[in-house]
Structure formats: structure tokens, C-alpha cells
Write an enzyme that holds these catalytic residues in place. Structure first.
Site, short mmCIF file in Angstrom:
data_model
loop_
_atom_site.label_atom_id
_atom_site.label_comp_id
_atom_site.label_asym_id
_atom_site.label_seq_id
_atom_site.Cartn_x
_atom_site.Cartn_y
_atom_site.Cartn_z
N GLY A 111 0.83 -1.20 0.00
CA GLY A 111 0.00 0.00 0.00
C GLY A 111 0.86 1.24 0.00
O GLY A 111 2.09 1.15 0.01
N LYS A 112 0.20 2.39 -0.03
CA LYS A 112 0.98 3.63 -0.01
C LYS A 112 0.31 4.65 0.92
O LYS A 112 -0.88 4.54 1.25
CB LYS A 112 1.11 4.20 -1.42
N GLY A 113 1.13 5.59 1.37
CA GLY A 113 0.61 6.65 2.25
C GLY A 113 1.58 7.81 2.22
O GLY A 113 2.79 7.62 2.36
N GLY A 114 1.09 9.01 1.97
CA GLY A 114 2.00 10.17 1.89
C GLY A 114 2.98 9.95 0.74
O GLY A 114 2.60 9.51 -0.34
N PHE A 115 4.27 10.18 1.01
CA PHE A 115 5.28 10.01 -0.04
C PHE A 115 5.75 8.56 -0.12
O PHE A 115 6.58 8.21 -0.94
CB PHE A 115 6.52 10.87 0.26
N ALA A 116 5.26 7.70 0.79
CA ALA A 116 5.84 6.36 0.91
C ALA A 116 5.02 5.30 0.19
O ALA A 116 3.80 5.38 0.11
CB ALA A 116 5.93 5.99 2.40
N ASP A 143 -1.89 11.64 15.24
CA ASP A 143 -2.63 11.17 14.06
C ASP A 143 -3.19 9.77 14.30
O ASP A 143 -3.13 8.89 13.44
CB ASP A 143 -1.75 11.19 12.80
N LYS A 199 9.00 0.63 4.13
CA LYS A 199 8.47 1.89 3.59
C LYS A 199 9.57 2.50 2.73
O LYS A 199 10.71 2.64 3.19
CB LYS A 199 8.07 2.86 4.71
C1 LIG Z 1 0.82 -8.57 4.94
O1 LIG Z 1 0.74 -7.29 5.55
C2 LIG Z 1 -0.01 -6.34 4.89
C3 LIG Z 1 -0.83 -6.61 3.80
C4 LIG Z 1 -1.54 -5.56 3.22
C5 LIG Z 1 -2.38 -5.88 2.04
O2 LIG Z 1 -2.87 -6.99 1.90
N1 LIG Z 1 -2.51 -4.89 1.15
C6 LIG Z 1 -3.24 -5.13 -0.11
C7 LIG Z 1 -2.25 -5.19 -1.27
C8 LIG Z 1 -2.99 -5.31 -2.59
N2 LIG Z 1 -3.95 -4.21 -2.78
C9 LIG Z 1 -4.65 -4.36 -4.04
C10 LIG Z 1 -4.93 -4.17 -1.66
C11 LIG Z 1 -4.24 -3.96 -0.32
C12 LIG Z 1 -1.48 -4.26 3.74
C13 LIG Z 1 -0.66 -3.99 4.84
C14 LIG Z 1 0.09 -5.03 5.41
N3 LIG Z 1 0.93 -4.91 6.49
C15 LIG Z 1 1.57 -3.80 6.99
C16 LIG Z 1 1.55 -2.55 6.36
C17 LIG Z 1 2.21 -1.52 7.02
C18 LIG Z 1 2.85 -1.76 8.23
C19 LIG Z 1 2.85 -3.01 8.80
N4 LIG Z 1 2.20 -4.01 8.17
C20 LIG Z 1 3.40 -0.52 8.65
C21 LIG Z 1 4.14 -0.29 9.92
N5 LIG Z 1 3.10 0.42 7.76
N6 LIG Z 1 2.38 -0.18 6.76
C22 LIG Z 1 1.90 0.55 5.70
C23 LIG Z 1 2.66 1.61 5.18
C24 LIG Z 1 2.15 2.34 4.11
CL1 LIG Z 1 3.09 3.60 3.45
C25 LIG Z 1 0.89 2.07 3.56
C26 LIG Z 1 0.13 1.03 4.09
C27 LIG Z 1 -1.20 0.71 3.48
C28 LIG Z 1 -2.33 1.22 4.34
C29 LIG Z 1 -2.97 0.07 5.06
N7 LIG Z 1 -3.47 0.33 6.27
O3 LIG Z 1 -2.99 -1.06 4.56
C30 LIG Z 1 0.63 0.28 5.16
#
Ligand SMILES: COc1cc(C(=O)NC2CCN(C)CC2)ccc1Nc1cc2c(cn1)c(C)nn2-c1cc(Cl)cc(CCC(N)=O)c1
Length: 300
Positions: free
Chosen positions: A35-40, A151, A57
Site C-alpha cells: 500500500g501507499k501513504g504520503g510520499f511512501a 494522528d 516503507k
Molecule cells: C501482509 O501485511 C499487509 C498486507 C496488506 C495488504 O494486503 N494490502 C493489499 C495489497 C494489494 N492491494 C490491491 C490491496 C491492499 C497491507 C498492509 C500489510 N501490512 C503492513 C503494512 C504496514 C505496516 C505493517 N504491516 C506498517 C508499519 N506500515 N504499513 C503501511 C505503510 C504504508 Cl506507506 C501504507 C500502508 C497501506 C495502508 C494500510 N493500512 O494497509 C501500510
């Protein structure tokens, strides 16, 4: 119009398949996009030597040209890297190569409370107690270290495979010296407190306000000040215009009212919330099955 390569925030970073942390002699294999958020942009990274999988990130250096952007990122890492608590995402390492800056973080495989909320809407009161209690333990740890997160929102409350809540994203966090009131906040918190809107100076109480919003959403399925437009939402916050559904239990309603008090100094501290009768007024699970991500649990 700017050519795609020049368009700033949209271009995904060039991320090598093998990422090198030269200083530590560590190598990470880039995995799937998370996933993405801000510049990351965030990817699963596998440490070549240990096979450990982390959340990586990645911030392109082209996004960090202005000094204040570099300073903000430096402050985020300086605050986050010192933290060690079961309800705070662990920051492992911070390094760079010619293209990007990288931060490796504790992977939370069950994403965040935002996805759970989108799927379940309101959860049961025992689940709300379980999740909110862990958030409050993380906030208590931060406030004892004189850190305000600023936040707190569902998308920053990550969940690991055991559905343990981990507070992440310290991009708006700051430290408080003595009794100072913070005057500025560069960014837009999701559950913004009235004192921030009114620019009256703010402190730890803004995190308590956000926890009040989080408990409200977990119990009732939508934010307390939700409106069609941001202006309308801000107006409702300024007027403390929200209602607590009659289905709420008395302890839940009382705690939410205290945390959403428009006067910051009347809100309970994190310690007082942690001790609130709401957490003892009914069943508090010690763990939750992952089925809670998709369906109402049957507590025996
Ligand atoms: C296996 O672990 C993960 C899986 C997924 C996931 O399944 N994302 C899918 C990917 C495919 N697309 C189409 C749908 C979302 C998303 C996040 C995971 N874990 C995961 C993500 C994590 C973190 C820990 N652990 C931390 C810390 N920072 N970030 C982080 C950082 C950024 Cl810049 C953006 C996001 C996405 C926002 C969100 N809440 O999902 C997350």
C-alpha cells in the site's frame, strides 16, 4: 503539463528487486506491494540472510528535496526508533541508497482496524473493549515518554496475525518539553481535536480525543462528527455536535463523553482512561479469533 516522470507525488518509486543496506551489509528481496501513504510506498521485504519478512516503507529522494521534508522524516524516525512496546509497531532500521530512503518496520499481516471496520462496521462491545484497551496501553506508553502521536486513526492501528493492535505511522508525532502547548501541526490529523482547529495550542489531550473517536466508530460503525464535507465536519467538531446512540451501554457512553469533551483539560489522561469502569463493565477477551475480521464472534 508536467511529464509523468516529473509529476511529483504520483510516480511510484524505482525500487530495486534487491535492496541493499550498505552500512549493515544487509540485503532485502522486494516482495509484494502492500500500500501507499504520503510520499511512501510499502512493500513486503525479505531479509536475505535471516528470511525475516518486514514491512519496508520506501520514500523516493526526489520527494525529500526541501529541508523541511527531510526534517519531518528525520523527526519521525528519531521518535519511532526509540520505542519498544507490544502495542507500538517496531521500527527496525533506516537506511538509504542512491534512489530512496528505506524504513523497515514490524509487518502486521492483518492490515489495520480500518479494513476490519470497513468489513464489520460496528463490532461487539467485548471486541471494542479488547481493541481500545490495547490502543490506550500504547498511548499511555507514548505519553509517559512525553510523545504525542497526533494522528491516531483506524488506518494507523495495525493488526498482526494474533490481532494484537500496533500503533504505527509517527509522521505527525512530536515530543513535549515541560508543560508547553504545541502551537503548530504540519499535516491534517484524521480525528482532529477542536483545540487544534481553533489553534489554541494543543498537547497530549488530542490523542485522547482521537481515542474517543476510535471507540465511537468501533461501537457505532461511523465517526461521531461524520458529514458530507470537511467544512461541515469541522463545524460539528467546533460545536461538539455529536450524539451517542441509545443502544450504547452506560459505561461506554460515559467514557466517550469524557474523551470527547470540548475542553481538553477536562478529558481524562491516558492513565485514567486505562482504569475506566468501561473496561471492567463487561467481558474483555484476552485474545480474538481472526474470524473477527469478517464476522461477529460467538463468545462462549
Ligand atoms: C501482509 O501485511 C499487509 C498486507 C496488506 C495488504 O494486503 N494490502 C493489499 C495489497 C494489494 N492491494 C490491491 C490491496 C491492499 C497491507 C498492509 C500489510 N501490512 C503492513 C503494512 C504496514 C505496516 C505493517 N504491516 C506498517 C508499519 N506500515 N504499513 C503501511 C505503510 C504504508 Cl506507506 C501504507 C500502508 C497501506 C495502508 C494500510 N493500512 O494497509 C501500510
Amino acid at each position: 503539463p508536467a511529464k509523468p516522470s516529473q509529476r511529483k507525488e504520483k510516480a511510484p518509486p524505482e525500487v530495486p528487486a534487491l535492496i541493499t543496506d550498505k552500512e549493515r551489509g544487509a540485503y532485502y528481496e522486494k516482495g509484494r506491494f502492500l500500500g501507499k501513504g504520503g510520499f511512501a510506498h510499502c512493500y513486503e521485504l525479505t531479509n536475505r540472510a535471516t528470511r525475516e519478512v518486514v514491512a519496508g516503507k520506501v520514500v523516493p529522494k526526489t520527494m525529500l528535496v526541501k529541508q523541511y521534508q527531510r526534517d519531518k522524516m528525520t523527526q519521525e524516525v528519531q521518535i519511532h526508533r526509540e520505542l519498544s512496546h507490544k502495542n507500538i509497531v517496531k521500527l527496525f532500521h533506516f537506511f538509504e541508497d542512491s534512489l530512496n530512503v528505506y524504513i523497515t518496520l514490524e509487518l502486521c499481516a492483518r492490515r489495520s482496524l480500518m479494513e476490519l471496520h470497513k468489513r464489520r462496521k460496528a463490532v461487539t462491545e467485548p471486541e471494542a473493549r479488547y481493541f481500545t484497551h490495547q490502543v490506550v496501553e500504547g498511548v499511555l506508553y507514548l505519553h509517559d515518554l512525553k510523545i504525542i502521536h497526533r494522528d491516531m486513526k483506524l488506518g494507523n492501528l495495525f493488526l498482526n496475525d494474533d490481532l494484537v493492535v500496533k500503533i504505527g505511522d509517527f509522521g505527525l508525532a512530536t515530543t513535549v518539553d515541560g508543560d508547553e502547548r504545541k502551537k503548530t501541526l504540519c499535516g491534517t490529523p484524521n480525528y482532529i481535536a477542536p483545540e487544534v482547529l481553533n489553534k489554541m495550542g494543543h498537547s497530549f489531550e488530542v490523542d485522547i480525543w482521537a481515542v474517543g473517536c476510535i471507540l465511537y466508530i468501533l461501537l457505532f460503525g461511523q465517526p461521531p462528527f461524520e458529514s458530507k464535507s470537511l467544512e461541515e465536519t469541522y463545524s460539528r467538531i467546533r460545536h461538539n455536535n455529536y450524539t451517542i446512540p441509545s443502544v450504547a451501554s452506560q459505561p461506554a457512553a460515559a467514557l466517550i463523553r469524557k474523551m470527547l469533551d470540548p475542553e481538553p483539560t477536562r478529558r481524562p489522561t491516558a492513565k485514567q482512561v486505562h482504569r475506566d469502569i468501561f473496561f471492567k463493565s463487561g467481558f474483555m477477551p484476552t485474545r480474538l479469533p481472526v474470524s473477527c475480521l469478517t464476522m461477529v464472534p460467538k463468545f462462549a
